[in-house]
Design an enzyme around this catalytic site. Structure first.
Site, PDB file in Angstrom:
ATOM      1  N   THR A 123       6.087   1.948  25.048  1.00 45.38           N
ATOM      2  CA  THR A 123       5.546   2.074  23.707  1.00 45.38           C
ATOM      3  C   THR A 123       6.016   0.898  22.871  1.00 45.38           C
ATOM      4  O   THR A 123       7.214   0.582  22.876  1.00 45.38           O
ATOM      5  CB  THR A 123       6.015   3.383  23.048  1.00 45.38           C
ATOM      6  OG1 THR A 123       5.679   4.478  23.906  1.00 45.38           O
ATOM      7  CG2 THR A 123       5.375   3.570  21.695  1.00 45.38           C
TER       8      THR A 123
ATOM      9  N   LYS B  60       7.507  -1.226  20.176  1.00 48.25           N
ATOM     10  CA  LYS B  60       8.527  -0.960  19.162  1.00 48.25           C
ATOM     11  C   LYS B  60       8.757  -2.224  18.340  1.00 48.25           C
ATOM     12  O   LYS B  60       8.673  -3.327  18.881  1.00 48.25           O
ATOM     13  CB  LYS B  60       9.843  -0.518  19.823  1.00 48.25           C
ATOM     14  CG  LYS B  60       9.727   0.706  20.728  1.00 48.25           C
ATOM     15  CD  LYS B  60       9.411   1.971  19.961  1.00 48.25           C
ATOM     16  CE  LYS B  60       9.348   3.168  20.917  1.00 48.25           C
ATOM     17  NZ  LYS B  60       9.002   4.426  20.220  1.00 48.25           N
TER      18      LYS B  60
ATOM     19  N   LYS C 272       1.490   0.948  25.056  1.00 53.77           N
ATOM     20  CA  LYS C 272       0.729   1.881  24.238  1.00 53.77           C
ATOM     21  C   LYS C 272       1.097   1.771  22.772  1.00 53.77           C
ATOM     22  O   LYS C 272       2.212   1.372  22.421  1.00 53.77           O
ATOM     23  CB  LYS C 272       0.950   3.328  24.698  1.00 53.77           C
ATOM     24  CG  LYS C 272       2.354   3.849  24.471  1.00 53.77           C
ATOM     25  CD  LYS C 272       2.462   5.319  24.870  1.00 53.77           C
ATOM     26  CE  LYS C 272       1.845   6.264  23.877  1.00 53.77           C
ATOM     27  NZ  LYS C 272       2.608   6.328  22.607  1.00 53.77           N
TER      28      LYS C 272
ATOM     29  N   ASP D  27       1.985   3.871  19.373  1.00 56.07           N
ATOM     30  CA  ASP D  27       2.683   5.131  19.173  1.00 56.07           C
ATOM     31  C   ASP D  27       1.877   6.030  18.261  1.00 56.07           C
ATOM     32  O   ASP D  27       0.825   5.642  17.748  1.00 56.07           O
ATOM     33  CB  ASP D  27       4.092   4.895  18.632  1.00 56.07           C
ATOM     34  CG  ASP D  27       5.106   5.848  19.254  1.00 56.07           C
ATOM     35  OD1 ASP D  27       4.694   6.943  19.694  1.00 56.07           O
ATOM     36  OD2 ASP D  27       6.292   5.504  19.322  1.00 56.07           O
ATOM     37  N   GLU D  28       2.399   7.234  18.033  1.00 55.16           N
ATOM     38  CA  GLU D  28       1.596   8.257  17.378  1.00 55.16           C
ATOM     39  C   GLU D  28       1.239   7.933  15.933  1.00 55.16           C
ATOM     40  O   GLU D  28       0.202   8.382  15.441  1.00 55.16           O
ATOM     41  CB  GLU D  28       2.314   9.624  17.435  1.00 55.16           C
ATOM     42  CG  GLU D  28       3.476   9.820  16.466  1.00 55.16           C
ATOM     43  CD  GLU D  28       4.772   9.175  16.926  1.00 55.16           C
ATOM     44  OE1 GLU D  28       5.775   9.284  16.193  1.00 55.16           O
ATOM     45  OE2 GLU D  28       4.798   8.560  18.007  1.00 55.16           O
TER      46      GLU D  28
ATOM     47  N   HIS E 282      -1.254  11.838  22.900  1.00 51.61           N
ATOM     48  CA  HIS E 282       0.138  11.931  22.478  1.00 51.61           C
ATOM     49  C   HIS E 282       0.343  13.310  21.863  1.00 51.61           C
ATOM     50  O   HIS E 282      -0.440  13.739  21.025  1.00 51.61           O
ATOM     51  CB  HIS E 282       0.463  10.836  21.456  1.00 51.61           C
ATOM     52  CG  HIS E 282       1.917  10.707  21.135  1.00 51.61           C
ATOM     53  ND1 HIS E 282       2.643  11.713  20.535  1.00 51.61           N
ATOM     54  CD2 HIS E 282       2.791   9.690  21.322  1.00 51.61           C
ATOM     55  CE1 HIS E 282       3.890  11.323  20.372  1.00 51.61           C
ATOM     56  NE2 HIS E 282       4.014  10.101  20.843  1.00 51.61           N
ATOM     57  N   ARG E 283       1.409  14.013  22.260  1.00 44.34           N
ATOM     58  CA  ARG E 283       1.590  15.390  21.803  1.00 44.34           C
ATOM     59  C   ARG E 283       2.268  15.472  20.433  1.00 44.34           C
ATOM     60  O   ARG E 283       3.063  16.387  20.162  1.00 44.34           O
ATOM     61  CB  ARG E 283       2.383  16.196  22.833  1.00 44.34           C
ATOM     62  CG  ARG E 283       3.783  15.692  23.111  1.00 44.34           C
ATOM     63  CD  ARG E 283       4.485  16.607  24.105  1.00 44.34           C
ATOM     64  NE  ARG E 283       5.858  16.197  24.345  1.00 44.34           N
ATOM     65  CZ  ARG E 283       6.716  16.880  25.100  1.00 44.34           C
ATOM     66  NH1 ARG E 283       6.322  18.002  25.683  1.00 44.34           N
ATOM     67  NH2 ARG E 283       7.942  16.455  25.280  1.00 44.34           N
TER      68      ARG E 283
ATOM     69  N   LYS F 116      15.671  11.692  25.771  1.00 46.84           N
ATOM     70  CA  LYS F 116      16.229  12.129  24.494  1.00 46.84           C
ATOM     71  C   LYS F 116      15.514  13.344  23.917  1.00 46.84           C
ATOM     72  O   LYS F 116      15.988  13.932  22.940  1.00 46.84           O
ATOM     73  CB  LYS F 116      16.164  10.980  23.477  1.00 46.84           C
ATOM     74  CG  LYS F 116      14.743  10.625  23.024  1.00 46.84           C
ATOM     75  CD  LYS F 116      14.735   9.466  22.044  1.00 46.84           C
ATOM     76  CE  LYS F 116      13.308   9.158  21.584  1.00 46.84           C
ATOM     77  NZ  LYS F 116      13.255   8.021  20.647  1.00 46.84           N
TER      78      LYS F 116
ATOM     79  N   SER G 131       8.196  10.078  28.446  1.00 43.06           N
ATOM     80  CA  SER G 131       8.669   9.065  27.502  1.00 43.06           C
ATOM     81  C   SER G 131       9.682   9.686  26.571  1.00 43.06           C
ATOM     82  O   SER G 131       9.661  10.889  26.324  1.00 43.06           O
ATOM     83  CB  SER G 131       7.511   8.471  26.697  1.00 43.06           C
ATOM     84  OG  SER G 131       6.902   9.460  25.885  1.00 43.06           O
TER      85      SER G 131
END
Length: 495
Positions: A184, A186, A212, A214-215, A304-305, A344, A389
């Protein structure tokens, strides 16, 4: 209503239809002798009743309020095939390790069957309007959680399922025999379009298959969505040319309206992308609409959840993520973030296996230790690629392969972009770690036990991997999971 009709209804001696308030059990929503039909939708709820509320009455209330009942008797029930349309609570079991003598209030598993005619074909929105509609605010229960569902084949056949699926995705990527690698970008927010594209290029050039969005990166003042799409696809094409491999970037088309989402998706397709992304928060109807768009355009759909833990993490209220997995497979997504075990984010190993089996298997058996309460035939719906992820790094490669298997996308965001030697080196470290572990697995080695040694041996010939292990090798996120299985195998329980 005519006077004659009124007299017939009010004069009826059947206690079930006497005006006023009667218990839900007496209204017909508790049927312990009911045998579910193959065509029934079955929901399993975890119920925490209010004090002095009988658990069977609480189960009947949930059945009633999620199907045809209201708080009082209504004579119009008799104008319908009410015996068919009433949901039927037919079994209530005490949840192990709850109630007197424990730290947890008594909880009960309630099995409720719904006739297929209660649901609109091919509509997640309609299904959920009943199953999780009003009942979660019902005063007769202190807490309520939807744990699992059995979806009949007859209903599954009204949904398209994933547009691409695991097999065809691998064929398009020409990548077999190993997990896919991703990252993802960053930081999530703040980069310009050009710098964003540079991150994508470096990661793909270093050995990743995907990068990708991110959300929460959509179209903000620092980077318009069109700029991001252009720079990202330039990076994808250059990296593909440089490596000779098929590469991709999940372009997040999430937006405020369906019109905007379609516009962004169409532009992404014009640029040649093979995959787009949406967030769970866009809603069930929007997800199904984008899945149909993806099927028409031969594009992989990544979900993405985002937002799921607001209702899936706590054991006593909300819904279990396995239910989201089932609904999203029906809705037609090709990817979904489904947990990592060692990262995490929340993830008990037994529960994660249940999620992954739900997404990847053609037929799932009942497995209480994995949280799967029902056998489920997936009726030839394509399989969904799980995505792992959240706080994972190259030093965990042996654990990731052991827990998650081969059909998974392993996404190392910080574990790529935070590499001390740079983004490309971070990607190379992940690729080398993966290739070394897959080779060890294929040679028949006990790669889980020998994993650290395998990685150290590979690192002697790969300075990026050595730097990654030196930086993150001891990083773990060892917190007790909040969502665990209620039925644990004897060996696990005694360990």
């Amino acid at each position: 209503m005519s006077a004659a009709t009124s007299q017939r209804v009010t004069g009826n001696t059947n206690a079930r239809y006497k005006s006023g308030v009667i218990p839900y059990k007496k209204m017909g929503y508790w049927q312990p002798d009911y045998v579910p039909k193959d065509s029934d939708v079955i929901a399993l709820f975890r119920i925490t009743p209010q004090e002095n509320v009988d658990p069977e009455e609480a189960a009947a209330a949930v059945a009633g309020e999620s199907s045809t009942a209201t708080w009082t008797v209504v004579w119009t029930d008799r104008l319908t095939a009410c015996e068919l349309y009433r949901a039927k609570a037919y079994r209530v079991d005490r949840v192990p390790n709850t109630g007197p003598g424990t730290k947890t209030e008594a909880q009960y598993f309630a099995y409720i069957a719904y006739d297929l005619d209660l649901f609109e074909p091919g509509s997640i929105a309609n299904l959920t309007a009943s199953i999780i509609g009003n009942v979660f605010g019902f005063k007769a229960v202190k807490a309520l959680r939807l744990e699992d569902m059995r979806i009949p084949v007859a209903y599954l056949k009204t949904f398209q399922g994933p547009a691409t699926g695991i097999v065809v995705e691998r064929e398009r990527l020409d990548k077999f025999g190993r997990p896919l690698l991703g990252a993802t970008t960053k930081p999530k927010l703040g980069l310009s379009g050009r710098n964003y594209g540079r991150v994508v290029y470096e990661a793909l050039k270093g050995g990743l298959d995907f990068v990708k969005d991110d959300e929460n990166i959509n179209s903000q003042p620092f980077m318009h969505w069109r700029d991001r799409f252009l720079y990202c696809m330039e990076a994808v094409n250059k990296a593909s040319a440089a490596t000779g491999e098929v590469k991709g970037h999940y372009l997040n088309v999430t937006a405020g309206t369906m019109e905007d989402m379609y516009e962004r998706a169409d532009f992404a397709k014009e640029l040649g992308t093979g995959i787009i992304m949406i967030d769970l928060v866009v809603g069930y109807t929007a997800i199904q609409s984008m899945a149909k768009w993806a099927r028409r355009n031969d594009v992989i759909l990544h979900l993405h959840r985002a937002g799921n833990s607001t209702y899936s993490r706590q054991k006593n209220h909300g819904m279990n993520f396995r239910v989201i997995c089932k609904w999203m497979r029906m809705a037609g997504v090709d990817h979904i973030h489904a947990g990592t075990v060692v990262g995490k984010l929340e993830g008990d190993p037994l529960m994660i296996k249940g999620f992954y089996d739900t997404l990847r298997e053609s037929h799932t058996r009942q497995s209480l230790e994995h949280g799967l309460f029902f056998e489920q035939d997936w009726a030839s719906l394509n399989r969904v690629m799980p995505v792992a992820s959240g706080g994972i790094h190259a030093g965990q490669m042996h654990q990731l392969i052991h827990y998650l298997g081969e059909d998974v996308v392993l996404q190392f965001g910080g574990g790529t972009i935070g590499h001390p030697m740079g983004i490309q080196a971070g990607a190379t470290a992940n690729r080398v770690a993966l290739e070394a572990m897959i080779m060890a697995r294929n040679e028949g080695r006990d790669y889980l036990r020998e994993g650290p040694e395998i990685l150290q041996a590979a690192a002697r010939h790969c300075s990026p991997l050595k730097a990654a292990l030196d930086t993150w090798g001891d990083i773990t996120f060892n917190y007790e999971s909040t969502d665990t299985a209620d039925f644990v195998p004897t060996a696990t329980a005694s360990a």
